[in-house]
Design a protein around this motif. Structure first.
Motif, mmCIF file in Angstrom:
data_model
loop_
_atom_site.group_PDB
_atom_site.id
_atom_site.type_symbol
_atom_site.label_atom_id
_atom_site.label_comp_id
_atom_site.label_asym_id
_atom_site.label_seq_id
_atom_site.Cartn_x
_atom_site.Cartn_y
_atom_site.Cartn_z
ATOM 1 N N TRP B 63 -1.791 29.070 -10.677
ATOM 2 C CA TRP B 63 -0.695 30.013 -10.905
ATOM 3 C C TRP B 63 0.191 29.542 -12.074
ATOM 4 O O TRP B 63 0.651 28.391 -12.074
ATOM 5 C CB TRP B 63 0.148 30.171 -9.640
ATOM 6 C CG TRP B 63 1.208 31.225 -9.794
ATOM 7 C CD1 TRP B 63 2.552 31.041 -9.837
ATOM 8 C CD2 TRP B 63 0.989 32.620 -9.962
ATOM 9 N NE1 TRP B 63 3.184 32.250 -10.022
ATOM 10 C CE2 TRP B 63 2.252 33.232 -10.104
ATOM 11 C CE3 TRP B 63 -0.163 33.424 -10.024
ATOM 12 C CZ2 TRP B 63 2.399 34.600 -10.288
ATOM 13 C CZ3 TRP B 63 -0.007 34.782 -10.211
ATOM 14 C CH2 TRP B 63 1.260 35.358 -10.336
ATOM 15 N N PRO B 64 0.449 30.402 -13.061
ATOM 16 C CA PRO B 64 1.234 29.973 -14.237
ATOM 17 C C PRO B 64 2.743 29.976 -13.962
ATOM 18 O O PRO B 64 3.490 30.761 -14.564
ATOM 19 C CB PRO B 64 0.847 31.013 -15.291
ATOM 20 C CG PRO B 64 0.552 32.248 -14.498
ATOM 21 C CD PRO B 64 0.003 31.802 -13.189
ATOM 22 N N SER B 65 3.181 29.104 -13.061
ATOM 23 C CA SER B 65 4.589 29.141 -12.639
ATOM 24 C C SER B 65 5.540 28.801 -13.793
ATOM 25 O O SER B 65 6.723 29.151 -13.749
ATOM 26 C CB SER B 65 4.818 28.193 -11.468
ATOM 27 O OG SER B 65 4.261 26.945 -11.770
ATOM 28 N N HIS B 66 5.026 28.138 -14.845
ATOM 29 C CA HIS B 66 5.876 27.802 -15.983
ATOM 30 C C HIS B 66 6.365 29.048 -16.731
ATOM 31 O O HIS B 66 7.297 28.978 -17.530
ATOM 32 C CB HIS B 66 5.114 26.901 -16.958
ATOM 33 C CG HIS B 66 3.900 27.549 -17.546
ATOM 34 N ND1 HIS B 66 2.704 27.671 -16.860
ATOM 35 C CD2 HIS B 66 3.689 28.127 -18.753
ATOM 36 C CE1 HIS B 66 1.822 28.286 -17.622
ATOM 37 N NE2 HIS B 66 2.387 28.574 -18.770
ATOM 38 N N LEU B 67 5.740 30.200 -16.465
ATOM 39 C CA LEU B 67 6.146 31.423 -17.163
ATOM 40 C C LEU B 67 7.381 32.069 -16.541
ATOM 41 O O LEU B 67 7.997 32.944 -17.136
ATOM 42 C CB LEU B 67 4.996 32.446 -17.150
ATOM 43 C CG LEU B 67 3.717 32.066 -17.900
ATOM 44 C CD1 LEU B 67 2.643 33.128 -17.672
ATOM 45 C CD2 LEU B 67 4.001 31.903 -19.386
ATOM 46 N N GLU B 68 7.717 31.664 -15.337
ATOM 47 C CA GLU B 68 8.836 32.304 -14.600
ATOM 48 C C GLU B 68 10.151 32.091 -15.336
ATOM 49 O O GLU B 68 10.488 30.968 -15.678
ATOM 50 C CB GLU B 68 8.924 31.736 -13.184
ATOM 51 C CG GLU B 68 10.060 32.324 -12.363
ATOM 52 C CD GLU B 68 9.695 33.657 -11.705
ATOM 53 O OE1 GLU B 68 8.790 33.682 -10.888
ATOM 54 O OE2 GLU B 68 10.342 34.662 -12.070
#
Lengths: 543, 68
Positions: B63-68
């Motif tokens: 999951w690309p959580s760094h994009l949040e």
């Protein structure tokens, strides 16, 4: 007439939801609220409205009509491949588009392209191509509405009136409700048409005397047994269909829907449940389309089967106009509606008809997307917003919604066409070939505006070439295709009964591959955007 | 995300994509699963369910959580 009345009641409910949502919206005069629902959609509305925006008349009417003539292959061609490719595209690209939109305030894909590639007029070219490709998709909604209301009312509501009613209802709630109204209507409609599949299968299965008996009977007849296999479609052609779902991430209405999520977390459930939603709606439709070949007590279906038989057996000896007349008789977009009219109780036929209308009316998000694009990418970009203000921008968007609806309705009246073929050839193929632009914008630092322009020009030129070819070379009868260009014994370009093939592939495959090559080669040959711009896109945001 | 995990997930997606081209059921209608579902259609229905499982794995492990 009772089913038609139920459908009209349903249209009234849809109007209420769309306009009610508008009334509840706080700060509704702002462009971001009207066009993107203030980037505030929660997980359930985001999932259902995004899915509803993607599924159209094509989903219920087109899929069952295609399956009626081509068999179970329809599910593998469009549904199961979409079940992998679309959520994967949302996961890999949609999440990044959402993040960039939130950070930099984009409301359309073209705004992102302009900023990412430091360009103005090339963005306008991309807007023009996207708009040209989106219009046929909107037309499909009107055609589907006219077809559905005509069939549900038993012919009492003529095609032109049915299309007008659907166009008017959609236009009204898009006009008043904007994205918020559209999203809530889509959520309601998606729940309705997801429920449609199971109910329709149960009712029609009982009416046909049981699916086991129906399938055994189809299998026993040499004319219908191939419909239970995929032998009518070559494996290479089947493979090339997996390019079509790439269109999802390049569709402006899907990209714009990605921007409406309140948080990134909203994508999680959407990505995981998307394949199951596709299964729930496509499997019943394809199955019923195939099963309809067993029906003997519906005269319209008998006529379609007979027209298909005549075309297959006598087609080569007939003139082009005679073949076209037979194809018109064969058009099977209404096959599920005919099954419902014959086998469902009247009250249930009305509810199921409303479920079909729910899918048919998905053109709302496309109309809104095109309106958003016009006001942001043309009106605001060329100084309209700065000069006249945000309120005038929203009014401009609403006027555009009205004009677009009139144009789509006029085209639908003049150019009735098989829904599946229209969607695949002009909507899906073009946007699939544009998908490399979106991927390059969010993943490839070295991509440039000139690479994007080369790719875009190629897409529109190749689409026009396919359209011209199909206008000049009439569709042959089922069987051997007409060879247009052959090299060394290899058929490079052929005109088939349903369209065009390039080296045995659908045109979308070479269109997309050449689009990638042009984007890469031209980008390498031209200067990259400035380091400042690249840093804004590819370095983590400062907290 | 570790390079090994990334490699395995890419392998999973590519392998799963290849499974879509199921030439082995191309001309077969039988067996009719549950008595009415042609085997080619049943395969692709199962493929759709498996696609949801693949998406669950991607969401859980990449999951690309760094994009949040």
């Amino acid at each position: 007439m009772i089913p038609a009345l139920v459908v009209f009641l349903y249209l009234g409910v849809v109007l209420y939801i769309g306009i009610f949502a508008f009334r509840r919206a706080p700060g509704r005069q702002g462009a971001e609220d009207y066009f993107l629902a203030g980037r505030s959609l929660g997980p359930v509305v985001f999932l259902f409205s995004l899915f509803g925006a993607h599924m159209t008349a094509f989903t219920i009417l087109g899929s069952s009509g295609h399956a009626f003539h081509n068999g179970i292959v329809t599910f593998g061609l469009m549904a199961s491949s979409s079940g992998l490719v679309v959520p994967l595209a949302l996961f890999l690209v949609g999440t990044r588009v959402w993040s960039l939109g939130k950070r930099h305030g984009f409301m359309t894909p073209v705004q992102m392209f302009r900023d990412r590639w430091e360009t103005s007029h090339i963005g306008t070219v991309i807007f023009a191509v996207q708009a040209a490709l989106l219009v046929p998709y909107i037309v499909i909604g009107v055609i589907g509405g006219g077809t559905a209301l005509n069939a549900i009312s038993g012919g009492l509501v003529p095609y032109w009136l049915g299309g007008a009613v659907v166009a008017l209802v959609v236009m009204s709630y898009v006009f008043f409700g904007g994205m918020r109204g559209t999203a809530w209507v889509n959520t309601f409609q998606t729940i309705l048409f997801l429920a449609f599949g199971a109910a329709a299968v149960t009712v029609i299965g009982a009416g046909l005397g049981g699916f086991r008996e129906t399938m055994e009977a189809l299998l026993a007849s040499p004319a219908t047994a191939p419909l239970l296999t995929r032998e009518r479609v070559p494996p290479l052609f089947f493979f090339s269909y997996t390019f079509i779902p790439l269109s999802a991430i390049a569709f402006p209405h899907i990209s714009i829907f990605c921007l409406t999520a309140r948080r990134l977390q909203q994508f999680r459930r959407t990505v995981m449940l998307y394949p199951l939603c596709i299964l729930a709606i496509w499997l019943p439709c394809v199955f019923l389309g195939v099963a309809a070949n067993r029906v003997t007590d519906i005269p319209q279906i008998r006529d379609k089967i007979e027209a298909r038989r005549v075309l297959a057996t006598q087609g080569p000896g007939l003139s082009t106009s005679e073949r076209d007349q037979l194809r018109t008789k064969m058009a099977a977009d209404d096959v599920v509606l005919l099954l419902l009219g014959r086998y469902a109780p009247i009250w249930l036929a009305g509810l199921l008809g409303a479920g079909i209308m729910a899918a048919v009316m998905a053109s709302d998000s496309q109309i809104l997307a095109l309106s958003t694009m016009f006001t942001e990418d043309v009106f605001a970009h060329y100084g309209g917003k700065a000069r006249f203000g945000e309120s005038v921008q929203v009014h401009t968007g609403r006027i555009f919604v009205v004009l677009l609806t009139i144009v789509a309705y006029t085209i639908a009246l003049r150019f009735p066409h098989n829904i599946f073929e229209l969607a695949v050839q002009y909507g899906f193929s073009g946007f699939a070939a544009l998908s490399p632009l979106v991927v390059a914008a969010v993943y490839w630092k070295r991509s440039t505006k000139w690479g994007a322009l080369a790719s875009t020009v190629w897409v529109i030129a190749s689409m026009a070439a396919v359209a011209v070819l199909q206008a000049l070379v009439p569709a042959p009868a089922p069987g051997p295709p007409t060879v247009v260009w052959s090299v060394g014994g290899i058929d490079v370009l052929v005109r088939t009964a349903n369209g065009t093939a390039v080296c045995g592939l659908m045109p979308v495959a070479p269109m997309t591959l050449v689009s990638v090559v042009l984007l890469v080669v031209v980008s390498w040959l031209t200067p990259r955007p400035s380091g400042v711009t690249l840093a804004r896109y590819f370095e983590p945001p400062k907290r | 995300m570790s390079p090994l995990r990334r490699f395995l997930l890419v392998l999973l997606v590519v392998g799963f994509y290849l499974l879509h081209q199921d030439f082995w059921f191309w001309r077969a209608a039988k067996p009719l699963v549950f008595g009415f579902l042609p085997v080619g259609l049943f395969y692709h229905a199962c493929y759709s369910v498996a696609a949801a499982a693949v998406m669950w794995l991607l969401v859980k492990y990449a999951w690309p959580s760094h994009l949040e």
